[in-house]
Each structure stands twice: as structure tokens, then as C-alpha cells.
Design a protein around this motif. Structure first.
Motif, PDB file in Angstrom:
ATOM      1  N   HIS A 128     -50.306  51.232  47.066  1.00 39.94           N
ATOM      2  CA  HIS A 128     -49.886  52.444  47.767  1.00 39.94           C
ATOM      3  C   HIS A 128     -49.467  53.582  46.843  1.00 39.94           C
ATOM      4  O   HIS A 128     -49.695  54.739  47.166  1.00 39.94           O
ATOM      5  CB  HIS A 128     -48.772  52.110  48.755  1.00 39.94           C
ATOM      6  CG  HIS A 128     -49.237  51.164  49.821  1.00 39.94           C
ATOM      7  ND1 HIS A 128     -50.185  51.485  50.756  1.00 39.94           N
ATOM      8  CD2 HIS A 128     -48.916  49.870  50.065  1.00 39.94           C
ATOM      9  CE1 HIS A 128     -50.409  50.459  51.539  1.00 39.94           C
ATOM     10  NE2 HIS A 128     -49.651  49.457  51.141  1.00 39.94           N
ATOM     11  N   GLU A 129     -48.853  53.269  45.710  1.00 36.48           N
ATOM     12  CA  GLU A 129     -48.422  54.330  44.795  1.00 36.48           C
ATOM     13  C   GLU A 129     -49.558  54.779  43.884  1.00 36.48           C
ATOM     14  O   GLU A 129     -49.750  55.968  43.675  1.00 36.48           O
ATOM     15  CB  GLU A 129     -47.256  53.868  43.921  1.00 36.48           C
ATOM     16  CG  GLU A 129     -45.912  54.115  44.514  1.00 36.48           C
ATOM     17  CD  GLU A 129     -44.790  53.783  43.527  1.00 36.48           C
ATOM     18  OE1 GLU A 129     -45.064  53.409  42.364  1.00 36.48           O
ATOM     19  OE2 GLU A 129     -43.635  53.902  43.943  1.00 36.48           O
ATOM     20  N   GLN A 130     -50.297  53.825  43.341  1.00 39.71           N
ATOM     21  CA  GLN A 130     -51.310  54.164  42.355  1.00 39.71           C
ATOM     22  C   GLN A 130     -52.725  54.152  42.913  1.00 39.71           C
ATOM     23  O   GLN A 130     -53.658  54.571  42.236  1.00 39.71           O
ATOM     24  CB  GLN A 130     -51.201  53.236  41.152  1.00 39.71           C
ATOM     25  CG  GLN A 130     -49.878  53.391  40.423  1.00 39.71           C
ATOM     26  CD  GLN A 130     -49.815  52.564  39.162  1.00 39.71           C
ATOM     27  OE1 GLN A 130     -50.825  52.049  38.690  1.00 39.71           O
ATOM     28  NE2 GLN A 130     -48.623  52.429  38.618  1.00 39.71           N
ATOM     29  N   GLY A 131     -52.901  53.637  44.129  1.00 40.76           N
ATOM     30  CA  GLY A 131     -54.220  53.638  44.763  1.00 40.76           C
ATOM     31  C   GLY A 131     -55.248  52.746  44.087  1.00 40.76           C
ATOM     32  O   GLY A 131     -56.440  53.021  44.146  1.00 40.76           O
ATOM     33  N   LEU A 132     -54.793  51.669  43.448  1.00 40.60           N
ATOM     34  CA  LEU A 132     -55.722  50.766  42.775  1.00 40.60           C
ATOM     35  C   LEU A 132     -56.470  49.902  43.780  1.00 40.60           C
ATOM     36  O   LEU A 132     -55.965  49.586  44.857  1.00 40.60           O
ATOM     37  CB  LEU A 132     -54.969  49.869  41.786  1.00 40.60           C
ATOM     38  CG  LEU A 132     -54.281  50.559  40.619  1.00 40.60           C
ATOM     39  CD1 LEU A 132     -53.600  49.523  39.732  1.00 40.60           C
ATOM     40  CD2 LEU A 132     -55.254  51.375  39.801  1.00 40.60           C
ATOM     41  N   SER A 133     -57.668  49.479  43.405  1.00 40.12           N
ATOM     42  CA  SER A 133     -58.465  48.596  44.254  1.00 40.12           C
ATOM     43  C   SER A 133     -57.969  47.158  44.115  1.00 40.12           C
ATOM     44  O   SER A 133     -57.212  46.826  43.196  1.00 40.12           O
ATOM     45  CB  SER A 133     -59.936  48.674  43.850  1.00 40.12           C
ATOM     46  OG  SER A 133     -60.120  48.079  42.580  1.00 40.12           O
ATOM     47  N   VAL A 134     -58.440  46.311  45.007  1.00 40.09           N
ATOM     48  CA  VAL A 134     -58.098  44.888  44.961  1.00 40.09           C
ATOM     49  C   VAL A 134     -58.534  44.295  43.625  1.00 40.09           C
ATOM     50  O   VAL A 134     -57.800  43.542  42.988  1.00 40.09           O
ATOM     51  CB  VAL A 134     -58.760  44.142  46.147  1.00 40.09           C
ATOM     52  CG1 VAL A 134     -58.646  42.641  45.992  1.00 40.09           C
ATOM     53  CG2 VAL A 134     -58.151  44.583  47.458  1.00 40.09           C
ATOM     54  N   ARG A 135     -59.709  44.672  43.174  1.00 41.68           N
ATOM     55  CA  ARG A 135     -60.232  44.165  41.899  1.00 41.68           C
ATOM     56  C   ARG A 135     -59.354  44.606  40.731  1.00 41.68           C
ATOM     57  O   ARG A 135     -59.013  43.806  39.851  1.00 41.68           O
ATOM     58  CB  ARG A 135     -61.657  44.662  41.696  1.00 41.68           C
ATOM     59  CG  ARG A 135     -62.307  44.154  40.440  1.00 41.68           C
ATOM     60  CD  ARG A 135     -63.769  44.644  40.356  1.00 41.68           C
ATOM     61  NE  ARG A 135     -64.386  44.205  39.143  1.00 41.68           N
ATOM     62  CZ  ARG A 135     -64.315  44.866  37.985  1.00 41.68           C
ATOM     63  NH1 ARG A 135     -63.658  46.004  37.914  1.00 41.68           N
ATOM     64  NH2 ARG A 135     -64.899  44.402  36.909  1.00 41.68           N
ATOM     65  N   GLU A 136     -58.989  45.878  40.705  1.00 42.15           N
ATOM     66  CA  GLU A 136     -58.154  46.394  39.613  1.00 42.15           C
ATOM     67  C   GLU A 136     -56.773  45.726  39.586  1.00 42.15           C
ATOM     68  O   GLU A 136     -56.263  45.391  38.519  1.00 42.15           O
ATOM     69  CB  GLU A 136     -57.990  47.915  39.748  1.00 42.15           C
ATOM     70  CG  GLU A 136     -59.284  48.676  39.518  1.00 42.15           C
ATOM     71  CD  GLU A 136     -59.186  50.130  39.911  1.00 42.15           C
ATOM     72  OE1 GLU A 136     -59.843  50.956  39.249  1.00 42.15           O
ATOM     73  OE2 GLU A 136     -58.466  50.453  40.888  1.00 42.15           O
ATOM     74  N   ILE A 137     -56.203  45.518  40.767  1.00 46.01           N
ATOM     75  CA  ILE A 137     -54.901  44.853  40.841  1.00 46.01           C
ATOM     76  C   ILE A 137     -55.014  43.413  40.359  1.00 46.01           C
ATOM     77  O   ILE A 137     -54.175  42.926  39.602  1.00 46.01           O
ATOM     78  CB  ILE A 137     -54.333  44.910  42.278  1.00 46.01           C
ATOM     79  CG1 ILE A 137     -54.029  46.358  42.654  1.00 46.01           C
ATOM     80  CG2 ILE A 137     -53.095  44.042  42.411  1.00 46.01           C
ATOM     81  CD1 ILE A 137     -53.729  46.548  44.121  1.00 46.01           C
TER      82      ILE A 137
ATOM     83  N   VAL B 175     -55.072  38.671  46.072  1.00 44.71           N
ATOM     84  CA  VAL B 175     -54.598  40.044  46.303  1.00 44.71           C
ATOM     85  C   VAL B 175     -54.951  40.484  47.717  1.00 44.71           C
ATOM     86  O   VAL B 175     -54.110  41.017  48.447  1.00 44.71           O
ATOM     87  CB  VAL B 175     -55.194  41.011  45.255  1.00 44.71           C
ATOM     88  CG1 VAL B 175     -54.820  42.451  45.571  1.00 44.71           C
ATOM     89  CG2 VAL B 175     -54.741  40.634  43.851  1.00 44.71           C
ATOM     90  N   ALA B 176     -56.197  40.253  48.131  1.00 39.98           N
ATOM     91  CA  ALA B 176     -56.629  40.663  49.467  1.00 39.98           C
ATOM     92  C   ALA B 176     -55.846  39.926  50.553  1.00 39.98           C
ATOM     93  O   ALA B 176     -55.495  40.512  51.579  1.00 39.98           O
ATOM     94  CB  ALA B 176     -58.130  40.410  49.627  1.00 39.98           C
ATOM     95  N   THR B 177     -55.561  38.644  50.340  1.00 38.25           N
ATOM     96  CA  THR B 177     -54.794  37.864  51.320  1.00 38.25           C
ATOM     97  C   THR B 177     -53.377  38.406  51.446  1.00 38.25           C
ATOM     98  O   THR B 177     -52.861  38.552  52.560  1.00 38.25           O
ATOM     99  CB  THR B 177     -54.770  36.377  50.926  1.00 38.25           C
ATOM    100  OG1 THR B 177     -56.112  35.894  50.875  1.00 38.25           O
ATOM    101  CG2 THR B 177     -53.969  35.560  51.917  1.00 38.25           C
TER     102      THR B 177
END
Length: 100
Positions: free
Chosen positions: A12-21, A32-34
Motif C-alpha cells: 500500500h505504501e510503496q505499490g510493489l507487486s506480489v513478485r517484488e515483495i 504473499v498473495a495468500t
């Protein structure tokens, strides 16, 4: 709970994708997605977390009240609609109007 907080913050703060996180935290994309799905289902699709729902006990209870895989959609498909779309597709192939 640290990972969940970090996942929510990075989303929410940095707008990273699931892959990046996942790469940053050394977690799988599925994990991450779960976590994000569970947070969304619990109404915690925001950062910072709302007061009263930001302590570890409440957060864990909110996200992990349902264990296991998400429920599957077991509704029967609309076979009539599928049959009609199949007939239309086959007739377009037979008439030569369909192009790959």
C-alpha cells in the motif's frame, strides 16, 4: 505477524507487486498473495492498520480464522450457454470465417 505488516506496508505504501515483495522478503509469491487475500477478506486492505486491529493477537485472529485452502467454486456451469457458444464456434470454423 511482522511479515504480514511488511507485506501490507510494501503493497500500500510503496505499490510493489506480489513478485517484488516475495523477492524482497524471501517469501514465495503464493505466500504473499495468500496473506494479501486473507487481509482483504478480513477488511484490512489498507495501511496503516486501523486502531484496535493493529496488535498481533487481533491481526492473527482476523487473518487466520479460516485455515486451509480457500473454498472452491462448486456451482454447476450454465451448460446451455456453453453449448450455444460451442455451436457458434464450430459453425464459424466450418464456414471459414474463423482465423487463428
Amino acid at each position: 505477524m511482522k511479515d504480514i505488516r511488511t507485506i501490507l506496508r510494501l503493497t500500500h505504501e510503496q505499490g510493489l507487486s506480489v513478485r517484488e515483495i516475495g523477492l524482497r522478503l524471501k517469501l514465495s509469491k503464493t505466500t504473499v498473495a495468500t496473506y494479501l487475500l486473507r487481509a482483504r477478506e478480513a477488511g484490512l486492505n489498507c495501511w496503516p492498520l486501523p486502531p484496535g486491529r493493529d496488535d498481533d493477537t487481533t491481526l492473527e485472529a482476523s487473518l487466520f480464522q479460516r485455515m486451509g485452502r480457500p473454498p472452491q467454486d462448486l456451482d454447476e456451469p450454465d451448460w446451455t450457454l456453453l453449448h450455444k457458444s460451442r455451436e457458434g464456434f464450430i459453425s464459424r470454423i466450418q464456414c471459414g470465417s474463423w482465423r487463428a
